[in-house]
Design a protein around this motif. Structure first.
Motif, PDB file in Angstrom:
ATOM      1  N   ASP A 102       0.850  -1.183   0.000  1.00  0.00           N
ATOM      2  CA  ASP A 102       0.000   0.000   0.000  1.00  0.00           C
ATOM      3  C   ASP A 102       0.889   1.236   0.000  1.00  0.00           C
ATOM      4  O   ASP A 102       2.113   1.146   0.141  1.00  0.00           O
ATOM      5  N   ILE A 103       0.292   2.391  -0.190  1.00  0.00           N
ATOM      6  CA  ILE A 103       1.056   3.622  -0.402  1.00  0.00           C
ATOM      7  C   ILE A 103       1.896   3.973   0.812  1.00  0.00           C
ATOM      8  O   ILE A 103       3.030   4.447   0.688  1.00  0.00           O
ATOM      9  N   VAL A 104       1.371   3.744   2.010  1.00  0.00           N
ATOM     10  CA  VAL A 104       2.112   4.096   3.216  1.00  0.00           C
ATOM     11  C   VAL A 104       3.363   3.238   3.342  1.00  0.00           C
ATOM     12  O   VAL A 104       4.447   3.722   3.666  1.00  0.00           O
ATOM     13  N   GLN A 105       3.231   1.932   3.071  1.00  0.00           N
ATOM     14  CA  GLN A 105       4.382   1.050   3.165  1.00  0.00           C
ATOM     15  C   GLN A 105       5.424   1.372   2.100  1.00  0.00           C
ATOM     16  O   GLN A 105       6.621   1.398   2.372  1.00  0.00           O
ATOM     17  N   ASN A 106       4.959   1.579   0.875  1.00  0.00           N
ATOM     18  CA  ASN A 106       5.881   1.777  -0.233  1.00  0.00           C
ATOM     19  C   ASN A 106       5.256   2.699  -1.266  1.00  0.00           C
ATOM     20  O   ASN A 106       4.452   2.256  -2.091  1.00  0.00           O
ATOM     21  N   PRO A 107       5.591   3.982  -1.259  1.00  0.00           N
ATOM     22  CA  PRO A 107       5.007   4.918  -2.232  1.00  0.00           C
ATOM     23  C   PRO A 107       5.300   4.556  -3.678  1.00  0.00           C
ATOM     24  O   PRO A 107       4.625   5.031  -4.586  1.00  0.00           O
TER      25      PRO A 107
END
Length: 558
Positions: free
Chosen positions: A151-156
């Motif tokens: 997801d975006i928080v983990q890996n932009p």
């Protein structure tokens, strides 16, 4: 109570379904960007904004402050400054946001600008969408660019969407970063159990998923290694193929006995990792250490001494499906109401997942040997079960696989050990690593999603599918009653009052999706019939009326 309210307030949730081919419509985009900016991103040369603010203000011990669950003036000050800067970014861009941090907290512009430039790239990708174009190109047999999954928080870097999701090199798992993060989580898990019971668990059972470990680069695997008290050793090609023992004086606690149940996808994608886990278990079991400091060796020694197994059988700790098979199917049994008693669910889990993946003492590979007696014996000693939550977008009431696996193994442990295990989930979706009990997690997800108007109104914007999503959440919540009896009765009462006893809402759901409305009412009645909920008779009568009235007036297909 104040801590729980703060936790609910700060919880990041999706407020609608993704529509294929449509760019993000995020009114709460600032919240998402603020969460992204709360982590250091060394690969992007971007620092955590709260960390930068704390340093500039001369606040010592910030790492300790962010791990606190309670609020404080210092924490509130940092959060307010970061919020103002991100809001300014959304209004006027990176340069204005960096200037805001400089004026409010004396953060040097050149230190914060890389972080805001990263947020600018994310913001641009969120506003665009190439999914339809990629679909057409794939149908023409053309090349689709790869991208990571998370997801975006983990890996932009998951943005932009519309790319093929690639996995990871199994020999690189766990990554060095994942192994470092896992120590904090593993320590917090053991500390939580110790605080509640005054001792460490005799054995733990872990659920490892393939997609979870792809997204986190093997954080779940790394947690298992930390619990065993070992670290991976990399060869000249940076492959994690060997195991190094962490000395007890460095570990400062006993080595745990860890039973690992892996998904079929994990089995297929991470064969070298399964071998690494088995190698770790065997090395720890053969260490010449005091039994009170090596729980794995103690449990194996006891079994060998009583003559019930040889070393190769007693040391088996990695289980999955038979080759070519997937899933525990506990979810299907629950959803179809096809079970007579709860023990049946645990038995099904073992039947599906009791295939051993190991090597014998002569180094011969054992892949998928059916061994229910070995799994039953290993689970009989388990006192805690555990799984990661790897995404803010998908939680334990969003999909049925969580109760299928964690719920299934917990019920299997309960029937074999004759005691309900402590059930935990980790939440590393914020800078604070949090270990929650299953009951706490169910309450949190219920309050922030199922009963939250922001969440269910976001779902109802999608009409038929949105109502189905609400009903799906209720069914998955019920799954935690069936497998772990972890749902407070008030949750069912509030669900009934929110969606069925409110006549306007009930009529609205009927107009959008009468079939899911009927299923929702029937599921609540099943919760009562199976003894998980005992509401007033007036509520039960109302539910029966909903089924009788709305269930007979579903619109016909023209």
């Amino acid at each position: 109570m104040s801590e729980q309210l703060l936790e609910i307030e700060q919880r990041l949730i999706p407020t609608g379904l993704h529509v294929f081919g449509r760019g993000a419509e995020l009114k709460e985009k600032a919240d998402l960007l603020r969460m992204v900016a709360s982590f250091d991103r060394p690969e992007q040369d971007a620092r955590s904004l709260p960390g930068l603010v704390a340093e500039a203000l001369g606040i010592e011990g910030y790492d300790h402050i962010i791990q606190q669950t309670t609020t404080s003036e210092t924490k509130d000050l940092i959060d307010s400054i970061v919020k103002e800067a991100v809001d300014r970014f959304c209004e006027s861009g990176a340069n204005a946001a960096s200037a805001c941090l400089s004026s409010r907290a004396n953060v040097e512009v050149e230190r914060s600008l890389p972080t805001f430039k990263l947020l600018a790239t994310i913001n641009e990708h969120l506003d665009s969408n190439s999914e339809l174009d990629a679909l057409l190109r794939s149908l023409r047999g053309e090349y689709i660019e790869p991208g990571p999954g998370a997801d975006i928080v983990q890996n932009p870097l998951v943005l932009p969407t519309g790319r093929n999701t690639h996995a990871v090199n199994p020999y690189s798992v766990p990554s060095q970063a994942a192994f470092m993060r896992a120590k904090t989580t593993a320590d917090a898990l053991l500390q939580r159990y110790f605080d509640e019971h005054g001792r460490y668990p005799r054995a733990l059972a872990l659920v490892l998923w393939g997609l979870d470990n792809i997204k986190t680069q093997g954080e779940g695997v790394a947690q298992a290694l930390w619990l065993l008290g070992v670290r991976p050793v990399r060869d000249a090609l940076n492959r994690a193929t060997e195991i190094e023992i962490i000395p007890l004086d460095e570990l400062k606690r006993p080595r745990m006995d860890v039973v690992m149940t892996v998904s079929g996808i994990f089995r297929d994608l991470f064969a070298p990792t399964m071998s690494l886990l088995d190698k770790a278990v065997r090395k720890v079991a053969q260490l010449d250490e005091p039994l009170e400091m090596n729980y794995l060796r103690r449990n194996i020694s006891q079994r060998i001494e009583n003559g019930s197994a040889d070393f190769d059988d007693a040391v088996t700790r990695v289980f999955s499906n038979a080759p070519g098979n997937y899933g525990a199917n506990v979810n299907f049994m629950v959803m179809q109401s096809a079970w007579d008693n709860e023990a049946t669910l645990g038995d099904l889990f073992v039947t599906r997942k009791c295939f051993a993946y190991t090597r014998d003492s002569k180094g011969r590979t054992v892949e998928g040997r059916e061994a229910p007696e070995l799994m039953n014996d290993a689970l009989a000693r388990v006192e805690a079960t555990y799984q990661n939550i790897d995404s803010f977008e998908v939680g334990i009431t969003d999909v049925d696989h969580y109760f299928e696996y964690l719920g299934g193994i917990s019920k299997a442990v309960e029937t074999r050990s004759q005691a309900r295990p402590s059930i935990y989930l980790s939440d590393s979706l914020s800078p604070q690593t949090k270990i929650r009990s299953l009951e706490e997690t169910v309450r949190l997800e219920t309050r922030t999603k199922t009963l939250n108007p922001k969440w269910y109104e976001g779902m109802l914007k999608h009409g038929f599918r949105g109502v189905a999503e609400i009903e799906n959440h209720v069914t998955n919540t019920f799954g935690w009653s069936a497998t772990a009896d972890a749902v407070d009765p008030w949750i069912y009462t509030e669900i009934a009052q929110t969606f069925l006893l409110d006549e306007a809402m009930c009529e609205r759901l009927h107009e959008l999706n009468p079939y899911s409305l009927e299923s929702l009412a029937k599921r609540l009645l099943e919760a009562h019939e199976r003894g998980y909920w005992n509401p007033k008779e007036a509520i039960l009568e109302k539910l029966r009326e909903v089924i009788e009235h709305f269930g007979q007036v579903a619109p016909s297909v023209v």
